[in-house]
Design an enzyme around this catalytic site. Structure first.
Site, PDB file in Angstrom:
ATOM      1  N   CYS A 196       0.839  -1.194   0.000  1.00 53.77           N
ATOM      2  CA  CYS A 196       0.000   0.000   0.000  1.00 53.77           C
ATOM      3  C   CYS A 196       0.881   1.254   0.000  1.00 53.77           C
ATOM      4  O   CYS A 196       1.553   1.547  -0.968  1.00 53.77           O
ATOM      5  CB  CYS A 196      -0.977  -0.050   1.165  1.00 53.77           C
ATOM      6  N   HIS A 199      -3.408  -5.701   1.105  1.00 55.04           N
ATOM      7  CA  HIS A 199      -2.740  -5.894   2.393  1.00 55.04           C
ATOM      8  C   HIS A 199      -2.667  -7.364   2.797  1.00 55.04           C
ATOM      9  O   HIS A 199      -3.520  -7.854   3.545  1.00 55.04           O
ATOM     10  CB  HIS A 199      -3.488  -5.128   3.484  1.00 55.04           C
ATOM     11  N   GLU A 218      -0.727  -8.708   4.956  1.00 50.63           N
ATOM     12  CA  GLU A 218      -0.468  -8.833   6.396  1.00 50.63           C
ATOM     13  C   GLU A 218      -1.742  -8.799   7.226  1.00 50.63           C
ATOM     14  O   GLU A 218      -1.736  -9.183   8.400  1.00 50.63           O
ATOM     15  CB  GLU A 218       0.499  -7.738   6.850  1.00 50.63           C
TER      16      GLU A 218
END
Length: 240
Positions: free
Chosen positions: A87, A204, A206
């Site tokens: 990002c 994302h 994670e």
């Protein structure tokens, strides 16, 4: 055990997510690296996390690119070390010249926060070797400046050399305008550098590495398993 450096800029807000995934889910030697430090140390993987570094003033990633630590990130990348920019981290890597192109405002001019379907376009990278080309992953996006753009020659070169790693698609894997959350050129969601060791992506991973998040909630773990396998480390999650 892999050594993973997670950068922290003023305004980072996904640094703890990345640290949690690396440290607590996959049991690796993760540490935070403050933007004023001048070295990432002996890191095997550097994660440039999402957020709003320096408040996204000027343009996203433009100020973070000049943080002291970025000089060593560039060195690390140029020496073949793994770098994953997510990002805002993708934006920083483009500003730093480690990846081509730029991230513009979403075509809707609105912040978008939802799950996105990504098709794996190249499964032979350090970040996707645990997947197969054509696999469709469900990974969330959360950004206002995710519209990837580059000139046609650059886009053609990325395509020709297998450097488009992820593309926004429908749940069935079709490239459609509706599947594109931000207007990115050619539905591009993630790319790698010429050496294949630097990845930039808007979604994302994670944020979705644990099964407790529900159906397909762990698709982001593919990237961590891939990177760890590339580094010769056990790649299975250790968290329950």
């Amino acid at each position: 055990m892999a050594r993973i450096a997670v950068l922290v800029f003023p305004g980072s807000n996904c640094d703890h997510d990345a640290y949690h995934a690396a440290k607590h889910v996959f049991g690796q030697d993760a540490r935070f690296v403050w933007h004023k430090e001048d070295s990432v140390g002996d890191a095997d993987l550097v994660i440039v996390p999402g957020g709003f570094s320096y408040g996204d003033y000027l343009r996203s990633g433009a100020i973070a690119r000049f943080s002291p630590v970025m000089n060593d990130v560039v060195r690390h990348a140029n020496e073949g070390g793994l770098v994953m920019g997510v990002c805002n981290g993708f934006q920083v890597l483009c500003e730093a010249g480690l990846l081509p192109g730029a991230l513009l405002r979403n075509v809707s001019l609105r912040f978008v926060c939802r799950d996105a379907h990504l098709r794996v376009e190249n499964a032979e990278t350090p970040f996707t070797n645990a997947a197969a080309s054509g696999d469709v992953l469900t990974i969330p996006v959360a950004h206002g400046d995710g519209n990837y753009t580059a000139d046609e020659a650059t886009l053609d070169a990325l395509e020709a050399n297998g450097r488009v790693v992820f593309r926004y698609v429908s749940a069935s894997g079709e490239v459609t305008p509706e599947a594109n959350p931000n207007g990115s050129a050619r539905n591009i969601a993630g790319i790698i550098n010429e050496g294949g060791n630097v990845l930039g992506m808007m979604p994302h991973p994670e944020r979705c590495v644990e099964e407790l998040l529900g159906h397909e909630g762990a698709d982001g773990a593919v990237l961590f398993r891939s990177a760890l396998a590339h580094l010769g480390e056990p790649a299975e999650a250790v968290a329950p």
